[in-house]
Design a protein around this motif. Structure first.
Motif, PDB file in Angstrom:
ATOM      1  N   ASN A  39      33.495  12.562  15.586  1.00  0.00           N
ATOM      2  CA  ASN A  39      32.493  13.678  15.604  1.00  0.00           C
ATOM      3  C   ASN A  39      31.222  13.197  16.583  1.00  0.00           C
ATOM      4  N   TRP A  60      36.415   9.368  11.181  1.00  0.00           N
ATOM      5  CA  TRP A  60      35.926  10.935  10.964  1.00  0.00           C
ATOM      6  C   TRP A  60      34.589  10.759  11.728  1.00  0.00           C
ATOM      7  N   HIS A  95      31.995  23.922  17.684  1.00  0.00           N
ATOM      8  CA  HIS A  95      31.159  23.953  16.235  1.00  0.00           C
ATOM      9  C   HIS A  95      31.007  22.280  15.731  1.00  0.00           C
ATOM     10  N   GLU A  96      30.067  22.395  15.102  1.00  0.00           N
ATOM     11  CA  GLU A  96      29.730  21.098  14.314  1.00  0.00           C
ATOM     12  C   GLU A  96      29.998  20.990  13.048  1.00  0.00           C
ATOM     13  N   PRO A  97      30.653  20.135  12.476  1.00  0.00           N
ATOM     14  CA  PRO A  97      31.147  18.980  13.099  1.00  0.00           C
ATOM     15  C   PRO A  97      32.366  19.519  14.120  1.00  0.00           C
ATOM     16  N   SER A 147      36.344  18.794  11.270  1.00  0.00           N
ATOM     17  CA  SER A 147      36.177  18.751   9.772  1.00  0.00           C
ATOM     18  C   SER A 147      37.071  17.624   9.208  1.00  0.00           C
ATOM     19  N   ALA A 148      36.660  17.082   8.090  1.00  0.00           N
ATOM     20  CA  ALA A 148      37.384  15.934   7.501  1.00  0.00           C
ATOM     21  C   ALA A 148      38.704  16.706   6.865  1.00  0.00           C
ATOM     22  N   ASP A 149      38.887  17.864   6.857  1.00  0.00           N
ATOM     23  CA  ASP A 149      40.099  18.299   6.280  1.00  0.00           C
ATOM     24  C   ASP A 149      41.031  18.639   7.416  1.00  0.00           C
ATOM     25  N   GLU A 150      40.513  18.958   8.619  1.00  0.00           N
ATOM     26  CA  GLU A 150      41.546  18.937   9.871  1.00  0.00           C
ATOM     27  C   GLU A 150      42.022  17.616  10.278  1.00  0.00           C
TER      28      GLU A 150
END
Length: 176
Positions: free
Chosen positions: A19, A15, A35-37, A40-43
């Motif tokens: 990023n 991850w 977008h930041e990050p 995402s971790a979920d993605e």
């Protein structure tokens, strides 16, 4: 350098690499999509759950890059290919690409941002061909789940196996 399939314990490092490396695309990715990050971790978890298998480049217990591959039936997609910024241009990406290419005997497609000239040149140097606008649009709609705006700003590259099956894809159109 060891190339191996990722394990759950690699998640945080993967991850972070995604990023960190994605920042090179700032200004290339349309502002309405940045977008930041970047991911995402979920993605990332969703990508793994959806069948993206990640391979990592590791040396002395440290990850330096990753590349996902996703089986889509008649083709395989290279997904989320990133190298840690400090090790870019050191052969990590090429080693990962060669490894995932060797895993499948079907055509491989890669989607990237049209304005990411360095990424396009990397894949071209490694034997991939930039496909025409018509083929790109058709393939992005068939194999990727992305919004129309992203389709309009993306390109698809294909390896030799695809070119053998789809000779009409040899023509290259230039996006303006």
């Amino acid at each position: 350098m060891l190339i191996r399939k990722s394990v759950e314990a690699d998640f945080a490092a993967m991850w972070a690499i995604i990023n960190d490396a994605a920042r090179a695309y700032r200004g290339v990715i349309p502002a309405d999509r940045w977008h930041e990050p970047y991911m995402s971790a979920d993605e990332l978890k969703t990508q793994i759950a959806d069948g993206v298998v990640f391979w990592v480049a590791e040396e002395e217990g440290r990850l330096y890059g990753l590349m996902g591959i996703q089986d889509k039936g008649d083709v395989a997609l290279v997904r989320h290919a990133y190298v840690a910024p400090a090790t870019q241009r050191s052969g990590v990406g090429t080693k990962l690409l060669r490894h995932v290419e060797g895993l499948v005997d079907k055509p491989i497609l890669i989607g990237t941002w049209a304005a990411a000239s360095w990424a396009i040149e990397f894949y071209k140097r490694n034997g991939f061909t930039l496909l025409s606008i018509g083929d790109t649009d058709r393939l992005l709609r068939t194999y990727w789940s992305i919004p129309t705006r992203q389709i309009e700003t993306s390109v698809v590259l294909a390896n030799g196996r695809w070119m053998e099956l789809e000779p009409r894809s040899r023509a290259r159109d230039v996006r303006g």
